[in-house]
Scaffold this motif. Structure first.
Motif, mmCIF file in Angstrom:
data_model
loop_
_atom_site.group_PDB
_atom_site.id
_atom_site.type_symbol
_atom_site.label_atom_id
_atom_site.label_comp_id
_atom_site.label_asym_id
_atom_site.label_seq_id
_atom_site.Cartn_x
_atom_site.Cartn_y
_atom_site.Cartn_z
ATOM 1 N N GLN A 93 -8.899 -0.405 1.267
ATOM 2 C CA GLN A 93 -9.979 0.553 1.509
ATOM 3 C C GLN A 93 -10.589 0.339 2.893
ATOM 4 O O GLN A 93 -10.675 1.270 3.682
ATOM 5 N N ASN A 94 -11.007 -0.910 3.169
ATOM 6 C CA ASN A 94 -11.511 -1.205 4.513
ATOM 7 C C ASN A 94 -10.805 -2.408 5.145
ATOM 8 O O ASN A 94 -11.184 -2.858 6.221
ATOM 9 N N ALA A 95 -9.780 -2.926 4.476
ATOM 10 C CA ALA A 95 -8.949 -4.010 5.008
ATOM 11 C C ALA A 95 -7.773 -4.212 4.066
ATOM 12 O O ALA A 95 -7.788 -3.736 2.925
ATOM 13 N N VAL A 96 -6.766 -4.920 4.546
ATOM 14 C CA VAL A 96 -5.681 -5.366 3.672
ATOM 15 C C VAL A 96 -5.932 -6.837 3.377
ATOM 16 O O VAL A 96 -6.051 -7.651 4.301
ATOM 17 N N LEU A 97 -6.050 -7.171 2.091
ATOM 18 C CA LEU A 97 -6.412 -8.527 1.687
ATOM 19 C C LEU A 97 -5.199 -9.282 1.157
ATOM 20 O O LEU A 97 -4.460 -8.779 0.304
ATOM 21 N N GLU A 129 3.986 -12.688 2.497
ATOM 22 C CA GLU A 129 2.960 -11.726 2.095
ATOM 23 C C GLU A 129 2.301 -11.107 3.326
ATOM 24 O O GLU A 129 2.008 -9.904 3.352
ATOM 25 N N LEU A 130 2.085 -11.919 4.356
ATOM 26 C CA LEU A 130 1.526 -11.388 5.598
ATOM 27 C C LEU A 130 2.485 -10.384 6.231
ATOM 28 O O LEU A 130 2.059 -9.331 6.724
ATOM 29 N N SER A 131 3.785 -10.684 6.202
ATOM 30 C CA SER A 131 4.785 -9.751 6.737
ATOM 31 C C SER A 131 4.702 -8.403 6.042
ATOM 32 O O SER A 131 4.722 -7.344 6.690
ATOM 33 N N GLU A 132 4.602 -8.426 4.715
ATOM 34 C CA GLU A 132 4.526 -7.179 3.954
ATOM 35 C C GLU A 132 3.258 -6.401 4.300
ATOM 36 O O GLU A 132 3.275 -5.169 4.390
ATOM 37 N N ALA A 133 2.161 -7.117 4.497
ATOM 38 C CA ALA A 133 0.905 -6.451 4.868
ATOM 39 C C ALA A 133 1.021 -5.802 6.242
ATOM 40 O O ALA A 133 0.548 -4.675 6.460
#
Length: 384
Positions: A326-330, A338-342
């Motif tokens: 909504q206001n960030a990807v957590l 997981e960071l790569s996917e984000a």
């Protein structure tokens, strides 16, 4: 009301703590208060400011009579000793109503408290870090200093401004009767209007800005970036000591995508904001440990004000202000995959990303806007 700020060395230059103290001061100025920063020493080698004056309409004085750090260590120690003595004399005789202190040194807080209470004035403390978790291997003198700060400080002050619910909980557990008022990360949303486009990166890029001391975070970001395998770059804006910067350079060169990583350092604020505003995503993953549970990174506010798409972690203070997608990807872990996917999600979903930018900016113009806190801070100080 005249308010002194103590313990903020190097004003108006410095890192996050100096910037936050400055924004608190500006918020109080907007309520009609007079604000003075009293600095007993400086860590800035390049300052050409007079030892006493006004910056951004805020009064300041260096009680060491020099606003820059001398390159000679012996001269520095003499100047800092003079600064400490003159600072105490200033507190004894100057006109003021209360003081806001930035310090994790119990003996320093105790000394300030004695003089300020002798003058029948009030003393408040800003609290932004879990001191013990900053030094997990502390022993000897440092461990004693940590123990003293955590157990004794809260009986010497009239109120405290923690940056997070975790720090608030810790303070209340030590002194349940101490007045406590949370102040989150602060930012001036208008700073984004001063962004300039210098030495632009003519491709899409992810960006991280922080200390080179955060080795674990830098490794996570580089590994996460490697997993994107896309036609995009990674901009790292790092500042720190010689050893940690050399280590960061080594980590970059060790990456199989080192040719896609851009390293910059010591950027002017306006240029830094320029990079913020053009980034595909702004990265600030947290470590799932006690230190990051207690802190609330200053960069979060700047990222929001620049209308950036933020990738951070569902940890500590973050879930109190941010909702996933909504206001960030957590992130739910410190796994680079997981960071790569984000990162790929942000790059591939422009419409959702644009909505997150606007929602993040609402935080910068609302709860993170320094101007929205002055009245409540002042009322808290008057009522404590």
């Amino acid at each position: 009301m005249h308010i002194l700020f103590l313990g903020t060395s190097s004003f108006p230059f410095g890192m996050a703590e100096v910037e936050k103290q400055t924004l608190i001061g500006r918020s109080l100025q907007e309520q009609g208060c007079e604000v003075t920063f009293v600095c007993k020493k400086s860590f800035n080698y390049d300052s050409d400011l007079p030892y006493k004056g006004t910056v951004h309409d805020i009064n300041y004085i260096y009680t060491s009579f020099l606003s820059r750090r001398h390159k000679n260590k012996i001269v520095n120690r003499i100047l800092w000793s003079i600064g400490g003595i003159v600072e105490k004399l200033y507190l004894l005789f100057a006109r003021y109503d209360c003081a806001i202190v930035n310090s994790r040194n119990y003996m320093e807080v105790k000394c300030y408290s004695f003089i300020i209470h002798l003058r029948k004035k009030k003393i408040f403390l800003t609290h932004v870090e879990d001191y013990r978790s900053m030094h997990p291997e502390a022993d000897g003198k440092l461990l004693k200093r940590i123990d003293a700060f955590e157990s004794l400080t809260w009986s010497k002050i009239d109120g405290v401004f923690p940056i997070s619910e975790e720090l608030r909980r810790q303070v209340i557990s030590k002194n349940p009767s101490l007045p406590v008022f949370n102040i989150p990360v602060l930012v001036n949303p208008e700073d984004a209007m001063n962004a300039i486009d210098v030495d632009p990166i003519n491709e899409d890029y992810f960006m991280f800005c922080g200390s080179s001391d955060y080795e674990k975070t830098i490794i996570q970001i580089i590994r996460g970036f490697e997993g994107t395998k896309g036609n995009i770059k990674l901009l790292l804006v790092l500042n720190g000591g010689k050893r940690s910067m050399e280590n960061a350079v080594h980590l970059i060169k060790s990456s199989r995508f080192s040719d896609r990583v851009v390293l910059k350092s010591a950027l002017p604020k306006t240029q830094l904001w320029g990079y913020y505003t053009r980034a595909t995503a702004l990265l600030i993953p947290l470590n799932f440990d006690q230190r990051d549970k207690a802190r609330f990174p200053h960069k979060i506010g700047e990222y929001c004000a620049s209308k950036g798409v933020i990738i951070t972690s569902r940890w500590g203070e973050i879930p109190n202000f941010f909702t996933n997608k909504q206001n960030a990807v957590l992130l739910n872990s410190d796994d680079p995959l997981e960071l790569s996917e984000a990162m790929k999600f942000v790059a591939d979903n422009k419409e959702i990303s644009n909505k997150m930018r606007l929602q993040a900016f609402e935080l910068a113009s609302g709860p993170f806007n320094f101007a929205n806190h002055g009245a409540s801070i002042l009322n808290f100080m008057k009522g404590s």
